[in-house]
Design an enzyme around this catalytic site. Sequence first.
Site, PDB file in Angstrom:
ATOM      1  N   CYS A 132       0.830  -1.206   0.000  1.00  0.00           N
ATOM      2  CA  CYS A 132       0.000   0.000   0.000  1.00  0.00           C
ATOM      3  C   CYS A 132       0.865   1.256   0.000  1.00  0.00           C
ATOM      4  O   CYS A 132       1.336   1.692   1.055  1.00  0.00           O
ATOM      5  CB  CYS A 132      -0.927  -0.025   1.215  1.00  0.00           C
ATOM      6  N   CYS A 135      -0.529   4.170   2.051  1.00  0.00           N
ATOM      7  CA  CYS A 135      -0.430   4.017   3.510  1.00  0.00           C
ATOM      8  C   CYS A 135       1.001   4.293   3.956  1.00  0.00           C
ATOM      9  O   CYS A 135       1.229   4.918   4.977  1.00  0.00           O
ATOM     10  CB  CYS A 135      -0.779   2.602   3.967  1.00  0.00           C
ATOM     11  N   ASP A 136       1.970   3.774   3.203  1.00  0.00           N
ATOM     12  CA  ASP A 136       3.351   3.736   3.688  1.00  0.00           C
ATOM     13  C   ASP A 136       4.328   4.622   2.926  1.00  0.00           C
ATOM     14  O   ASP A 136       5.481   4.758   3.334  1.00  0.00           O
ATOM     15  CB  ASP A 136       3.861   2.279   3.638  1.00  0.00           C
TER      16      ASP A 136
END
Length: 303
Positions: A132, A135-136
């Site tokens: 992701c 997300c990261d």
Amino acid sequence: MRNIKCLIIGGGPAAYTAAIYACRAALKPTVVEGPEPGGQLMTSTRIENYPGFAEGCDAQSLMMDMRKQALNLGTEFISSSARECDLEAKTVSLENGETLSFTTLVIATGASAKYLGLESEKRFIGMGVSACATCDGFFYRGLKVAVVGGGDSACEEALYLSGLAEKVYMIVRKDYLRASMAMQERVRKTENIEILFGCVTEEILGDAMGVKGARLKRNGEIFEISIDGFFLSIGRHPNTEWLGGQLPLDENSYIVSDGVKTSKKGVFVAGDVRNTDFRQVVTAAADGCRAALEAEKYIKNEL
Ligand code: NDP
């Protein structure tokens, strides 16, 4: 045991749209929305092809607004996942220990990220390996990263990461991208994205601090790239294990259906978990609408 007129399993556009339509049909839906409310789109950035947004829209806001709309219309949400079901007895058991009985069921559990299956990949999950980018990606500001895959998702992830990282490699196993031409064009125009065609990842390299590189193979030649983050974007696996083989699945484990109707009466399927050629937000939402309307029709005409 609680009986639910319209039980919806899933937490993406198909599930939320089914809930919106089920509320309007007075079916008092309950949505079991799993560990990641919003579904796959929560890992996405902008959506430019969902109608009604002239300038495009933020993927996460779109999902949270769909959820809010379902909530405002009277949907009950349960924050748990389906563990198993008995489609003959019309029950679904949840991870939180609860068992629900249903009159109609809408399966909208979507699909989850696939991994390469390397031992080193498992070792570095959360330490440089991620599925992701949104997300990261933040953790890789000014660093070097790689994205595996050549589809629309991989291009989207690479483009997102190119705005944060110093350099983005795309590791593509074929000698062409599978992504749409528009997406390919954008990737090719982005200076800090380098596409490594015909490459397979042999191993992710690193130490106790996390990922430091990857060993790749191209036409029998082995070489290494230096990276701090390794992002997977090689497609999805449908979340159908909890069905325990009670519905026919295709060779990739997607539910085989006639539109949104499954082979079991009163059980419908919507979105990416079904065997469909189209995996778009708008088609998932349309499936959710159809599933809820079919559920309403089933209750009216067949019970
Ligand atoms: P796709 O199945 O389209 O692409 C998967 C990519 O991963 C392919 O390049 C595939 O390679 C590669 N791949 C698969 N397995 C491996 C492996 N083991 N090792 C290395 N590479 C591998 O998945 P996407 O998630 O990209 O897209 C799914 C659907 O969603 C598509 O229909 C896409 O168009 C749509 N989508 C649309 C978006 C938009 O419109 N904005 C955004 C994102 C997705 P190969 O080509 O060799 O099989």
